[in-house]
Design a protein around this motif. Structure first.
Motif, PDB file in Angstrom:
ATOM      1  N   GLU A 249       1.002 -30.820 -67.567  1.00  0.00           N
ATOM      2  CA  GLU A 249       1.611 -32.014 -67.108  1.00  0.00           C
ATOM      3  C   GLU A 249       3.041 -31.922 -67.313  1.00  0.00           C
ATOM      4  OE1 GLU A 249       1.104 -36.835 -68.036  1.00  0.00           O
ATOM      5  OE2 GLU A 249      -0.079 -35.500 -69.177  1.00  0.00           O
ATOM      6  N   LEU A 250       3.959 -31.603 -66.343  1.00  0.00           N
ATOM      7  CA  LEU A 250       5.351 -31.250 -66.537  1.00  0.00           C
ATOM      8  C   LEU A 250       5.954 -32.830 -66.462  1.00  0.00           C
ATOM      9  CD1 LEU A 250       5.295 -27.982 -64.622  1.00  0.00           C
ATOM     10  CD2 LEU A 250       4.837 -27.930 -67.176  1.00  0.00           C
ATOM     11  N   ASP A 251       5.455 -33.528 -65.689  1.00  0.00           N
ATOM     12  CA  ASP A 251       6.242 -34.807 -65.547  1.00  0.00           C
ATOM     13  C   ASP A 251       5.271 -35.783 -65.889  1.00  0.00           C
ATOM     14  OD1 ASP A 251       9.202 -35.686 -64.459  1.00  0.00           O
ATOM     15  OD2 ASP A 251       7.617 -37.045 -63.736  1.00  0.00           O
ATOM     16  N   SER A 257       5.446 -33.783 -61.063  1.00  0.00           N
ATOM     17  CA  SER A 257       4.614 -32.460 -62.069  1.00  0.00           C
ATOM     18  C   SER A 257       4.202 -31.419 -61.137  1.00  0.00           C
ATOM     19  CB  SER A 257       3.505 -33.198 -62.793  1.00  0.00           C
ATOM     20  OG  SER A 257       3.051 -32.257 -63.572  1.00  0.00           O
ATOM     21  N   ILE A 258       3.518 -32.001 -60.107  1.00  0.00           N
ATOM     22  CA  ILE A 258       2.765 -30.895 -59.337  1.00  0.00           C
ATOM     23  C   ILE A 258       4.029 -29.960 -58.563  1.00  0.00           C
ATOM     24  CG2 ILE A 258       1.536 -30.341 -56.906  1.00  0.00           C
ATOM     25  CD1 ILE A 258       0.134 -32.968 -57.749  1.00  0.00           C
ATOM     26  N   ASN A 265       5.599 -21.397 -59.765  1.00  0.00           N
ATOM     27  CA  ASN A 265       4.590 -20.354 -59.293  1.00  0.00           C
ATOM     28  C   ASN A 265       4.375 -20.106 -57.751  1.00  0.00           C
ATOM     29  OD1 ASN A 265       2.688 -20.336 -62.157  1.00  0.00           O
ATOM     30  ND2 ASN A 265       3.484 -22.275 -61.645  1.00  0.00           N
ATOM     31  N   LYS A 266       5.499 -19.830 -57.386  1.00  0.00           N
ATOM     32  CA  LYS A 266       5.557 -19.711 -55.768  1.00  0.00           C
ATOM     33  C   LYS A 266       4.835 -18.555 -55.347  1.00  0.00           C
ATOM     34  CE  LYS A 266      10.201 -21.769 -55.121  1.00  0.00           C
ATOM     35  NZ  LYS A 266      11.650 -21.489 -54.684  1.00  0.00           N
ATOM     36  N   LYS A 267       4.688 -17.520 -56.086  1.00  0.00           N
ATOM     37  CA  LYS A 267       3.946 -16.316 -55.771  1.00  0.00           C
ATOM     38  C   LYS A 267       2.328 -16.611 -55.682  1.00  0.00           C
ATOM     39  CE  LYS A 267       7.277 -12.778 -57.055  1.00  0.00           C
ATOM     40  NZ  LYS A 267       7.392 -11.320 -57.621  1.00  0.00           N
ATOM     41  N   GLN A 273       0.603 -29.326 -49.699  1.00  0.00           N
ATOM     42  CA  GLN A 273       1.340 -30.508 -48.860  1.00  0.00           C
ATOM     43  C   GLN A 273       1.164 -31.740 -49.742  1.00  0.00           C
ATOM     44  OE1 GLN A 273      -0.246 -31.114 -44.659  1.00  0.00           O
ATOM     45  NE2 GLN A 273      -1.693 -32.533 -45.765  1.00  0.00           N
ATOM     46  N   ASP A 274       2.481 -32.301 -49.687  1.00  0.00           N
ATOM     47  CA  ASP A 274       2.566 -33.608 -50.585  1.00  0.00           C
ATOM     48  C   ASP A 274       1.789 -34.656 -50.022  1.00  0.00           C
ATOM     49  OD1 ASP A 274       3.776 -33.253 -53.080  1.00  0.00           O
ATOM     50  OD2 ASP A 274       5.650 -33.429 -52.159  1.00  0.00           O
TER      51      ASP A 274
END
Length: 468
Positions: A249-251, A257-258, A265-267, A273-274
């Motif tokens: 939970e980054l935000d 957060s997602i 973690n782009k790799k 898709q939001d």
């Protein structure tokens, strides 16, 4: 890798090479006689010629080198169609793949503390297994399926030593930078084993099952030993605690957060898709290890989809894409988190997944796709994978049984309908026409209108397309 005879003569044509086919289920470079071949005016490499159908046996043998246990991943690949070349040289290829030791080519130890090649301490800030273990290993080779002789494969070993650019051994038991004076007694944990263990922990598999799989993996390198089993147990437990204690939970805002997690973690994200007024939330996750396993075990084999619905811990359904390894054990090679099962959204993430595979191996194709959710849209699978679609019999029978009990009140009728549907299943593999068996079922139970209407409207269209 063993001593290799150096040849003073440099061959100018692949046609002069003898075909070698060492005995055994697998073999390595030490089992082959290498010669120098001048592929161009400035390049001269060690080469050997083997049957194309023994290619996997050679790769397995190289991976199981006791001095430098590793895995080789496909760094790049190219393909040609027959008839595209007007003039054919002896070393022209139909299929070209470059394999690189998974401890390279990048060196994530440069500019800082040396990253141990085998370890039980984990860097909690960056738990991506393969990047941490990349030590700049330069060992790599290429395999060409010859254009003029498709039944043969030319192995071109560009660098046989498992060393970094400075010429030092950079992983395995001979690595001087392994942890502590007792490092030789610590079981080797390669990137493949670690990533597989992490994947099972994230899936929620019981710890005792994860431990068994983990021990089987490390025993391929160091054998069975009570101390090895004890250290492996500690490793799995510590890794599980780290993952459980980590916060995702980054935000406070879920979408923010997602987005932050995806950006970090782009790799490992092949599709995102939001959630909007018109689009559903979709998140596709695939690590580098999973990518390599999908390429290795998915090509011309079965792919399966496992859907987790109604799990109390998950607010969103989790779709797991599976392949089956050489022991027919299921390996998770991608995860898709979404509530959407529409054709549009399913097609988008499936196309993104196959595009990622084809960017590495354009020749990759699957032989069939198994689904466990009868409500799944079939058209996206047909359009993207162009393969037969198979239903999981266990899930189908469970769905049928639930609806029989729900829509038929008489116990004897329930039992008889379920028995007849079982006969229908077995008729698929017999000489009988399955649709004739269904017609007989409809006639025998014409008074069970609720169930018959359900079966005709929902199942007949799906089954009809797959039985033609």
């Amino acid at each position: 890798m063993g001593e290799v005879m150096e040849m003073t003569e440099v061959l100018q044509s692949v046609s002069d090479l003898p075909v070698q086919d060492p005995p055994g289920e697998e073999f390595s470079a030490a089992d082959l006689r290498w010669v120098k071949y001048a592929s161009s005016e400035h390049h001269c490499d060690d080469v050997a010629l083997i049957p194309y159908d023994r290619m996997e046996a050679f790769i397995s043998g190289e991976c199981n080198n006791p001095e430098y246990p590793t895995r080789f991943h496909i760094e790049r690949g190219r393909k040609r169609e027959r008839g595209t070349l007007k003039e054919v040289r002896s070393d022209d290829y139909l299929l070209y793949r470059m394999y690189w030791c998974s401890f390279g080519p990048e060196n994530y130890g440069e500019g800082g503390t040396i990253l141990p090649s085998r370890r039980y301490r984990l860097n909690t800030r960056n738990r991506a297994a393969r990047p941490q273990s990349m030590r700049g290993c330069t060992c790599h080779f290429a395999i060409k399926r010859l254009y003029a002789r498709p039944s043969l494969a030319l192995i071109i070993y560009h660098e046989r030593r498992h060393v970094n650019k400075s010429g030092f051994v950079c992983h395995g038991p001979l690595d001087r930078d392994a942890i502590g004076p007792g490092a030789r007694k610590v079981p080797y944990v390669g990137s493949e084993i670690q990533q597989q263990t992490m994947s099972l922990i994230y899936l929620g598999v019981p710890e005792e099952n994860i431990l068994q799989t983990h021990i089987e993996g490390i025993q391929r390198y160091c054998g069975s030993d009570a101390k090895v089993d004890s250290l492996a147990s500690q490793y799995v437990h510590k890794l599980g605690m780290i993952i459980k204690r980590s916060t995702h939970e980054l935000d406070l805002d879920d979408q923010a957060s997602i987005r932050m997690w995806v950006d970090r973690n782009k790799k490992s994200v092949f599709f995102h898709q939001d959630s909007t007024e018109t689009d559903a939330f979709v998140l596709g996750i695939q690590t580098e290890w999973q990518l390599q396993q999908m390429i290795r075990f998915g090509h011309q084999n079965i792919l399966a989809s496992h859907s987790s619905f109604g799990v109390s811990k998950l607010k969103y359904p989790l779709h797991t894409i599976l392949v089956f390894d050489s022991r027919q054990q299921a390996l998770p090679v991608a995860w898709v988190i979404t509530r959407s099962v529409t054709k549009h959204d399913t097609s988008r993430w499936m196309k993104a997944l196959t595009s990622r595979i084809h960017s590495v191996d354009s020749n990759w194709r699957i032989g069939g796709f198994i689904i466990d959710d009868p409500t799944s849209e079939l058209d996206p699978i047909r359009n993207v994978f162009s393969c037969p679609i198979l239903f999981s019999l266990w899930h189908i029978r469970r769905t049928w049984l639930k609806n029989i009990i729900k829509k038929c009140s008489n116990t004897e009728v329930q039992r008889e309908i379920f028995t007849q549907l079982g006969k229908f299943m077995y008729s698929i593999w017999s000489e009988k026409n399955p649709m004739d068996v269904l017609e007989q079922l409809f006639q025998d139970f014409v008074d069970q209108t609720t169930f018959i209407q359900y079966f005709k409207s929902f199942w007949v269209p799906k089954l009809g397309k797959n039985l033609r």
